[in-house]
Design an enzyme around this catalytic site. Structure first.
Site, PDB file in Angstrom:
ATOM      1  N   GLU A 102       0.854  -1.193   0.000  1.00 37.17           N
ATOM      2  CA  GLU A 102       0.000   0.000   0.000  1.00 37.17           C
ATOM      3  C   GLU A 102       0.888   1.241   0.000  1.00 37.17           C
ATOM      4  O   GLU A 102       1.896   1.296   0.716  1.00 37.17           O
ATOM      5  CB  GLU A 102      -0.852  -0.037   1.273  1.00 37.17           C
ATOM      6  CG  GLU A 102      -2.297   0.283   1.069  1.00 37.17           C
ATOM      7  CD  GLU A 102      -3.065  -0.677   0.168  1.00 37.17           C
ATOM      8  OE1 GLU A 102      -3.292  -0.306  -1.002  1.00 37.17           O
ATOM      9  OE2 GLU A 102      -3.442  -1.764   0.634  1.00 37.17           O
ATOM     10  N   HIS A 103       0.496   2.227  -0.804  1.00 37.66           N
ATOM     11  CA  HIS A 103       1.270   3.480  -0.938  1.00 37.66           C
ATOM     12  C   HIS A 103       2.685   3.219  -1.451  1.00 37.66           C
ATOM     13  O   HIS A 103       3.628   3.902  -1.057  1.00 37.66           O
ATOM     14  CB  HIS A 103       1.315   4.256   0.386  1.00 37.66           C
ATOM     15  CG  HIS A 103       0.000   4.896   0.722  1.00 37.66           C
ATOM     16  ND1 HIS A 103      -0.404   6.105   0.203  1.00 37.66           N
ATOM     17  CD2 HIS A 103      -1.018   4.478   1.508  1.00 37.66           C
ATOM     18  CE1 HIS A 103      -1.606   6.411   0.662  1.00 37.66           C
ATOM     19  NE2 HIS A 103      -2.008   5.437   1.459  1.00 37.66           N
ATOM     20  N   ASP A 147      -5.509  -0.937 -10.016  1.00 38.13           N
ATOM     21  CA  ASP A 147      -6.897  -1.408 -10.013  1.00 38.13           C
ATOM     22  C   ASP A 147      -7.339  -1.940 -11.379  1.00 38.13           C
ATOM     23  O   ASP A 147      -7.796  -3.080 -11.484  1.00 38.13           O
ATOM     24  CB  ASP A 147      -7.848  -0.304  -9.527  1.00 38.13           C
ATOM     25  CG  ASP A 147      -7.522   0.148  -8.121  1.00 38.13           C
ATOM     26  OD1 ASP A 147      -6.616  -0.439  -7.502  1.00 38.13           O
ATOM     27  OD2 ASP A 147      -8.167   1.090  -7.637  1.00 38.13           O
TER      28      ASP A 147
END
Ligand code: ADP
Ligand code: MG
Length: 381
Positions: A31-32, A168
């Protein structure tokens, strides 16, 4: 299949439509890290968006959302996005395909899905990829999946005003049943890693929190990472992003960076390492190590990167306090949304009731539970 899709199509349009499906996605870990050209580890899920499509002989596209009960038409030769409208995703995909030289012609389309909007499963990417897959098949464009993912990303930037990464739509396009994608956000290439969870299942817990902070905090974190790279380049001239550093550099990095930046850089560097460790653990069937990495990711996101919130911290903490839960972490950008949890399958009902009771008592609202399975990416049905 979406129950309203074909009935809606047949009561509004003629002919028999082609049907495309594109799934939502989860991110196991990483994440990030995307905007520092690092590594992420997403997988497509069963929930998704169905798109029924057929040619018409006019220069306009007629769309119906089966879920929202709304219609929208646009002229292929002149259209403009409409702020916040679901049809933007179709206009965006058409615009980008046309720019790339594909001769999109008029079509009739019905859209329906079962991804809870804004819950962290990326319904918007599924929608764009589903629309792209449908148009590509209808006109025999045979557009490569990576291009569909890139159009979907760019379409969100330009037409929905969201500066999202490639993950995504990439996961929605390339997902495979039982495989997670170890995705390199520098080269935009991936390696498939088998996900065998045995007696364990993945379940998301939606905190139902949406902080208005999210956008400005996201930009601040991005800037902190970029500024850290600039400061570090004096000592590490070869680095382009934080992805180029490794855990063994952390001691030296701590001496160089100001106190406010170091933990942010540390998160990105350690998180990229955890992605690789998680892939290794899954490959060797070591779910305990995989779960520990999820927990460590949460701690890093919460304490070092500071993108969690009390609700997410509570959900991760109560989950990890149960021995039947191997790992739990916030998933997504933070400040709300879901946690992803690896829970022993025969304990799922108890897991839900413990979380429900604890969360309601503490925050006076109910969480939402979303079971997920690693499944196949976008396809024509
Ligand atoms: P998410 O995190 O789920 O991607 P976004 O805010 O990025 O949330 O995207 C949600 C938007 O995508 C919705 O507001 C809508 O415009 C569109 N969308 C999602 N699902 C559907 C659907 N089933 N039918 C039509 N539009 C949808
Ligand atoms: Mg989205």
């Amino acid at each position: 299949m979406h129950p309203q899709l074909l009935p809606t199509y047949h009561s509004n349009f003629s002919g028999s439509p082609l049907i495309a499906f594109a799934p939502g996605r989860i991110n196991l870990i990483g994440e990030h890290t995307d905007y520092q050209e690092g590594f992420v580890f997403p997988a497509a899920v069963k929930q998704g968006i169905w798109v029924a499509i057929q040619k018409n002989d006019i220069r306009s596209c007629r769309l119906i959302s089966a879920d929202f009960g709304q219609e929208f038409s646009f002229d292929l030769d002149s259209f403009t996005p409409k702020k916040g409208h679901w049809a933007n995703y179709a206009m965006g995909m058409c615009a980008l395909m046309k720019q790339s030289g594909y001769e999109v012609k008029g079509f009739d389309m019905v859209i329906g899905g079962n991804i809870p909007v804004g819950s962290g499963l990326s319904s918007s990417a599924a929608l764009s990829v589903g629309i792209g897959t449908a148009i590509s098949a209808l006109f025999d464009f045979d557009i490569p999946k990576k291009n569909l993912a890139l159009y979907a990303q760019k379409s969100e930037h330009l037409y929905a005003g969201v500066k999202c990464g490639i993950m995504d739509p990439y996961a929605s396009a390339f997902g495979r049943e039982g495989k997670a994608l170890l995705l390199d956000c520098r080269s935009n290439t991936h390696q498939e890693i088998p996900v065998h969870l045995g007696n364990y299942s993945l379940i998301l817990v939606n905190s139902k929190v949406k902080h208005s902070l999210a956008d400005s905090a996201y930009n601040k974190r991005r800037e902190a990472c970029e500024e850290s790279v600039r400061l570090l380049q004096a000592n590490y001239p070869e680095i382009i992003t934080l992805r180029d550093l490794s855990i063994s550099d952390l001691g030296k990095i701590e001496e160089i960076l100001p106190k406010s930046f170091f933990p942010k850089a540390k998160h990105v560097i350690t998180e990229c390492d955890r992605v690789h460790e998680a892939a290794k653990a899954l490959q060797s069937g070591d779910l305990i190590t995989f779960g520990r990495l999820l927990d460590a990711s949460h701690t890093s996101l919460s304490q070092d990167f500071e993108v969690s919130c009390p609700e997410l911290d509570f959900l991760a903490q109560i989950a990890t306090s149960m021995p039947e839960v191997l790992g739990s972490r916030m998933m997504g950008g933070g400040f709300g949304g879901c946690t992803i949890n690896l829970v022993r399958t025969d304990f799922l009902e108890k897991f839900k009731s413990h979380i429900q009771i604890g969360y309601e008592k503490r925050f006076l609202k109910s969480p939402e539970f979303i079971p997920v399975e690693v499944f196949e990416g976008a396809r024509m049905l």
